[in-house]
Design a protein around this motif. Structure first.
Motif, PDB file in Angstrom:
ATOM      1  N   MET A 188       0.770  -1.256  -0.035  1.00 45.84           N
ATOM      2  CA  MET A 188       0.004   0.019   0.102  1.00 45.84           C
ATOM      3  C   MET A 188       0.747   1.274  -0.018  1.00 45.84           C
ATOM      4  SD  MET A 188      -1.206   2.679   2.211  1.00 45.84           S
ATOM      5  CE  MET A 188      -1.251   1.994   3.887  1.00 45.84           C
ATOM      6  N   SER A 189       0.605   2.172  -0.763  1.00 46.21           N
ATOM      7  CA  SER A 189       1.186   3.592  -0.750  1.00 46.21           C
ATOM      8  C   SER A 189       0.340   4.623   0.025  1.00 46.21           C
ATOM      9  CB  SER A 189       1.393   3.940  -2.448  1.00 46.21           C
ATOM     10  OG  SER A 189       1.472   5.398  -2.268  1.00 46.21           O
ATOM     11  N   GLY A 190       1.032   5.281   0.914  1.00 44.85           N
ATOM     12  CA  GLY A 190       0.442   6.118   1.703  1.00 44.85           C
ATOM     13  C   GLY A 190       0.867   7.545   1.115  1.00 44.85           C
ATOM     14  N   ILE A 191       0.188   8.178   0.672  1.00 47.49           N
ATOM     15  CA  ILE A 191       0.192   9.611  -0.192  1.00 47.49           C
ATOM     16  C   ILE A 191       0.061  10.509   0.954  1.00 47.49           C
ATOM     17  CG2 ILE A 191      -0.583  11.178  -1.725  1.00 47.49           C
ATOM     18  CD1 ILE A 191       0.687   8.513  -2.989  1.00 47.49           C
ATOM     19  N   GLY A 192       1.020  11.612   0.841  1.00 47.69           N
ATOM     20  CA  GLY A 192       1.050  12.747   1.941  1.00 47.69           C
ATOM     21  C   GLY A 192       2.230  13.827   1.454  1.00 47.69           C
ATOM     22  N   TYR A 193       2.157  14.996   2.186  1.00 45.88           N
ATOM     23  CA  TYR A 193       2.891  16.057   1.776  1.00 45.88           C
ATOM     24  C   TYR A 193       2.586  16.379   0.291  1.00 45.88           C
ATOM     25  CZ  TYR A 193       5.117  15.425   6.368  1.00 45.88           C
ATOM     26  OH  TYR A 193       5.447  15.356   7.459  1.00 45.88           O
ATOM     27  N   VAL A 194       1.597  16.617  -0.001  1.00 42.73           N
ATOM     28  CA  VAL A 194       1.098  16.874  -1.411  1.00 42.73           C
ATOM     29  C   VAL A 194       1.001  18.493  -1.443  1.00 42.73           C
ATOM     30  CG1 VAL A 194      -0.429  16.953  -3.365  1.00 42.73           C
ATOM     31  CG2 VAL A 194      -0.427  14.942  -1.739  1.00 42.73           C
ATOM     32  N   SER A 195       2.117  19.151  -2.157  1.00 46.55           N
ATOM     33  CA  SER A 195       2.656  20.653  -2.036  1.00 46.55           C
ATOM     34  C   SER A 195       2.693  21.285  -3.333  1.00 46.55           C
ATOM     35  CB  SER A 195       3.301  20.735  -0.805  1.00 46.55           C
ATOM     36  OG  SER A 195       4.496  19.791  -1.001  1.00 46.55           O
ATOM     37  N   SER A 196       2.576  22.516  -3.158  1.00 46.66           N
ATOM     38  CA  SER A 196       3.206  23.259  -4.622  1.00 46.66           C
ATOM     39  C   SER A 196       3.465  24.712  -4.188  1.00 46.66           C
ATOM     40  CB  SER A 196       2.008  23.078  -5.673  1.00 46.66           C
ATOM     41  OG  SER A 196       1.979  22.004  -6.240  1.00 46.66           O
ATOM     42  N   TYR A 197       4.297  25.385  -4.530  1.00 49.72           N
ATOM     43  CA  TYR A 197       4.340  26.908  -4.263  1.00 49.72           C
ATOM     44  C   TYR A 197       3.038  27.365  -4.818  1.00 49.72           C
ATOM     45  CZ  TYR A 197       9.027  26.551  -2.402  1.00 49.72           C
ATOM     46  OH  TYR A 197      10.250  26.112  -1.669  1.00 49.72           O
ATOM     47  N   PRO A 198       2.614  28.559  -4.236  1.00 51.08           N
ATOM     48  CA  PRO A 198       1.473  29.169  -4.775  1.00 51.08           C
ATOM     49  C   PRO A 198       1.535  29.721  -6.059  1.00 51.08           C
ATOM     50  CG  PRO A 198       2.416  30.510  -3.073  1.00 51.08           C
ATOM     51  CD  PRO A 198       3.001  29.157  -3.089  1.00 51.08           C
ATOM     52  N   GLU A 199       2.518  30.143  -6.603  1.00 50.23           N
ATOM     53  CA  GLU A 199       2.694  30.590  -7.959  1.00 50.23           C
ATOM     54  C   GLU A 199       2.642  29.725  -8.777  1.00 50.23           C
ATOM     55  OE1 GLU A 199       7.080  30.424  -6.333  1.00 50.23           O
ATOM     56  OE2 GLU A 199       4.950  31.164  -5.563  1.00 50.23           O
ATOM     57  N   ASN A 200       2.897  28.426  -8.497  1.00 49.41           N
ATOM     58  CA  ASN A 200       2.817  27.201  -9.505  1.00 49.41           C
ATOM     59  C   ASN A 200       1.381  26.437  -9.525  1.00 49.41           C
ATOM     60  OD1 ASN A 200       4.403  25.370 -11.147  1.00 49.41           O
ATOM     61  ND2 ASN A 200       4.062  23.776  -9.610  1.00 49.41           N
ATOM     62  N   ARG A 201       0.449  27.009  -8.628  1.00 51.69           N
ATOM     63  CA  ARG A 201      -0.785  26.212  -8.676  1.00 51.69           C
ATOM     64  C   ARG A 201      -1.442  26.669  -9.878  1.00 51.69           C
ATOM     65  NH1 ARG A 201      -1.582  27.617  -2.427  1.00 51.69           N
ATOM     66  NH2 ARG A 201      -0.143  26.150  -1.226  1.00 51.69           N
ATOM     67  N   GLY A 202      -2.294  25.399 -10.233  1.00 56.47           N
ATOM     68  CA  GLY A 202      -3.089  25.510 -11.573  1.00 56.47           C
ATOM     69  C   GLY A 202      -2.440  25.138 -12.746  1.00 56.47           C
ATOM     70  N   HIS A 203      -1.144  24.692 -12.803  1.00 61.69           N
ATOM     71  CA  HIS A 203      -0.449  24.328 -13.988  1.00 61.69           C
ATOM     72  C   HIS A 203      -0.711  22.855 -13.999  1.00 61.69           C
ATOM     73  CE1 HIS A 203       2.660  28.016 -13.475  1.00 61.69           C
ATOM     74  NE2 HIS A 203       1.058  28.266 -13.787  1.00 61.69           N
ATOM     75  N   LEU A 241       3.191   2.623  -9.147  1.00 60.00           N
ATOM     76  CA  LEU A 241       2.698   2.007  -8.183  1.00 60.00           C
ATOM     77  C   LEU A 241       2.220   0.628  -8.774  1.00 60.00           C
ATOM     78  CD1 LEU A 241       0.458   4.196  -5.920  1.00 60.00           C
ATOM     79  CD2 LEU A 241       2.869   3.053  -5.326  1.00 60.00           C
ATOM     80  N   ASN A 242       1.391   0.444  -9.871  1.00 58.35           N
ATOM     81  CA  ASN A 242       1.104  -0.658 -10.572  1.00 58.35           C
ATOM     82  C   ASN A 242       2.122  -1.437 -11.065  1.00 58.35           C
ATOM     83  OD1 ASN A 242      -1.111  -2.472 -11.766  1.00 58.35           O
ATOM     84  ND2 ASN A 242      -0.174  -1.468 -13.782  1.00 58.35           N
ATOM     85  N   GLU A 243       3.258  -0.705 -11.766  1.00 60.87           N
ATOM     86  CA  GLU A 243       4.333  -1.514 -12.264  1.00 60.87           C
ATOM     87  C   GLU A 243       5.115  -2.128 -11.167  1.00 60.87           C
ATOM     88  OE1 GLU A 243       6.134   1.537 -14.726  1.00 60.87           O
ATOM     89  OE2 GLU A 243       4.546   1.298 -16.167  1.00 60.87           O
ATOM     90  N   THR A 244       5.124  -1.634 -10.007  1.00 64.53           N
ATOM     91  CA  THR A 244       5.961  -2.235  -8.871  1.00 64.53           C
ATOM     92  C   THR A 244       5.220  -3.211  -7.952  1.00 64.53           C
ATOM     93  OG1 THR A 244       5.601   0.166  -7.587  1.00 64.53           O
ATOM     94  CG2 THR A 244       7.865  -0.163  -9.116  1.00 64.53           C
ATOM     95  N   GLY A 245       4.051  -3.495  -8.170  1.00 59.02           N
ATOM     96  CA  GLY A 245       3.242  -4.372  -7.572  1.00 59.02           C
ATOM     97  C   GLY A 245       2.498  -3.905  -6.199  1.00 59.02           C
ATOM     98  N   VAL A 246       2.348  -2.456  -6.128  1.00 55.27           N
ATOM     99  CA  VAL A 246       1.662  -1.841  -5.135  1.00 55.27           C
ATOM    100  C   VAL A 246       0.225  -1.844  -5.603  1.00 55.27           C
ATOM    101  CG1 VAL A 246       1.438   0.062  -3.717  1.00 55.27           C
ATOM    102  CG2 VAL A 246       3.705  -0.626  -4.618  1.00 55.27           C
ATOM    103  N   SER A 247      -0.797  -2.547  -4.790  1.00 62.52           N
ATOM    104  CA  SER A 247      -2.091  -2.648  -5.176  1.00 62.52           C
ATOM    105  C   SER A 247      -3.005  -1.737  -4.965  1.00 62.52           C
ATOM    106  CB  SER A 247      -2.675  -4.120  -4.696  1.00 62.52           C
ATOM    107  OG  SER A 247      -1.672  -5.036  -5.199  1.00 62.52           O
ATOM    108  N   LEU A 248      -2.770  -0.802  -3.657  1.00 65.03           N
ATOM    109  CA  LEU A 248      -3.584  -0.020  -2.938  1.00 65.03           C
ATOM    110  C   LEU A 248      -2.871   1.374  -2.575  1.00 65.03           C
ATOM    111  CD1 LEU A 248      -6.359   0.268  -1.678  1.00 65.03           C
ATOM    112  CD2 LEU A 248      -5.264  -0.868   0.221  1.00 65.03           C
ATOM    113  N   SER A 249      -3.667   2.540  -2.460  1.00 65.76           N
ATOM    114  CA  SER A 249      -3.102   3.470  -2.243  1.00 65.76           C
ATOM    115  C   SER A 249      -4.168   4.196  -1.165  1.00 65.76           C
ATOM    116  CB  SER A 249      -2.653   4.610  -3.202  1.00 65.76           C
ATOM    117  OG  SER A 249      -2.572   5.781  -2.526  1.00 65.76           O
TER     118      SER A 249
END
Length: 387
Positions: A71-86, A100-108
């Motif tokens: 399982m992959s735990g997703i976190g620290y999703v971040s962007s600088y404000p000037e880069n958002r919306g791109h 994830l699929n190519e490395t056998g991780v079935s779930l996130s």
């Protein structure tokens, strides 16, 4: 792109995370951050030679009934404000799911800042938590147990740690869990530093066998239980009596419990209980065949399930033939007609969430296309981990 783990990249990732999450401390010296960083892959986008967006994908395993799945735990999703919306985060999420699929991780799994944002990548609410807010007067009904005893300490207490992990492992291996994080040593070790000042309590019976435990904290005048697990009425009421021993110092009492918790049934008077259920984590089925093979079903020996148009993980799209051979479910693609059909998010609600297939069909989330009647085992999530 997947990032290298070098000093320069770490520095840039830390600067971005500090800005995005308003962190003032030196994350290089933060054992909680660095332990996650060391057990993760980082993905990022550069603009003008500088890291502009970042996502951390932690390496975990989840228990789904009798099977361990990556399982992959997703976190620290971040962007600088000037880069958002791109669209950089969108590109990174798609790249991560492909890897994830190519490395056998079935779930996130992830804790969303916006459910609608992550739903566009195939994530859906799957793990819920129940919260009890309890009037202090409600604890007057509980007395000290006549057998066994309560042990109190913190996570540095090796005896308590051993007893708690034993209880945890017994439940994890019970074949009842439905997408529960398997806590490895490095994750257990974080408990002491991530929750400074948190206490642990274990109830043991007359044979010194652990039967219940909980983690709790004092937040100003609130007694807050972060995690609670018990095996029977005696052990549950022993913990409730222990909590009630703090009514002279605390004015608020709150228990975070699993969604299927029925601890309220031990209260002779429930008028002072406020019970709410709230979403805790979203899940993304990366490998439908792997996940559906881990979830047991009953009533029919075989069934065809269709995943409709999974654009982010197109390998899931199609009709899957499931065969239930006693304790093993096999799953292969077929050109035959489906018995049931739904989107990957709606299948997530059934396979990993709290909806039965019958409920999903009744709500119009899953289409019943034949007369076959099946039901998937519900399972439960007994322990909660935030990342």
């Amino acid at each position: 792109m997947k990032l290298n783990k070098d000093r320069e990249t770490l520095d840039e990732a830390i600067h971005l995370i500090q800005y995005a999450f308003l962190k003032k401390n030196d994350l290089k010296k933060d054992i909680n951050f660095m332990s996650r960083y060391e057990h993760s892959d980082g993905y990022g986008t550069f603009h003008g030679g500088k890291l502009a967006s970042y996502i951390m994908s932690n390496h975990f395993e989840s228990k789904i009934f009798d099977q361990e799945v990556k399982m992959s735990g997703i976190g620290y999703v971040s962007s600088y404000p000037e880069n958002r919306g791109h669209g950089d985060v969108s590109k990174l999420m798609k790249e991560i799911l492909k890897d994830l699929n190519e490395t056998g991780v079935s779930l996130s799994n992830l804790a969303p800042w916006s459910e609608t944002f992550y739903r566009q990548y195939g994530y859906e609410n799957s793990i819920y938590q129940k919260r009890y807010s309890i009037d202090p007067a409600m604890f007057r009904y509980f007395k000290s147990p006549k057998t066994g005893r309560v042990l109190r300490g913190d996570w540095s207490n090796s005896k308590l740690k051993e007893l708690i992990i034993k209880l945890y492992q017994n439940q994890i291996n019970s074949g009842q869990e439905r997408n529960t994080v398997i806590r490895r040593k490095w994750w257990w070790d974080r408990l002491e530093t991530y929750y400074p000042g948190r206490y642990a309590v274990v109830y043991v019976d007359d044979n010194q066998i652990p039967q219940a435990y909980m983690f709790y904290r004092f937040l100003n005048n609130k007694f807050k239980v972060d995690e609670i697990y018990y095996t029977d009425e005696v052990s549950a009421t022993a913990l409730l009596n222990f909590i009630g021993g703090h009514i002279s110092t605390c004015t608020e009492f709150e228990i975070e419990a699993p969604e299927d918790s029925l601890i309220d049934e031990y209260f002779p008077d429930q008028s002072g209980l406020k019970i709410t259920t709230h979403p805790y984590m979203m899940s993304r089925i990366v490998d439908f065949a792997k996940i559906v093979s881990a979830v047991k079903f009953i009533s029919e020996r075989s069934v065809n399930l269709e995943v409709l148009d999974d654009q982010i993980c197109p390998w899931n799209t199609g009709v899957w033939h499931l065969v239930n051979d006693s304790d093993h479910v096999s799953c292969i693609k077929t050109i035959d007609k489906p018995d049931f059909a739904g989107s990957i998010t709606n299948w997530t609600k059934v396979l990993l969430g709290h909806l039965t297939l019958e409920q999903a069909v009744s709500l119009g989330l899953i289409k019943a296309l034949s007369s076959k009647k099946i039901e998937f085992m519900a399972g439960k999530v007994s322990f909660y981990d935030y990342f």
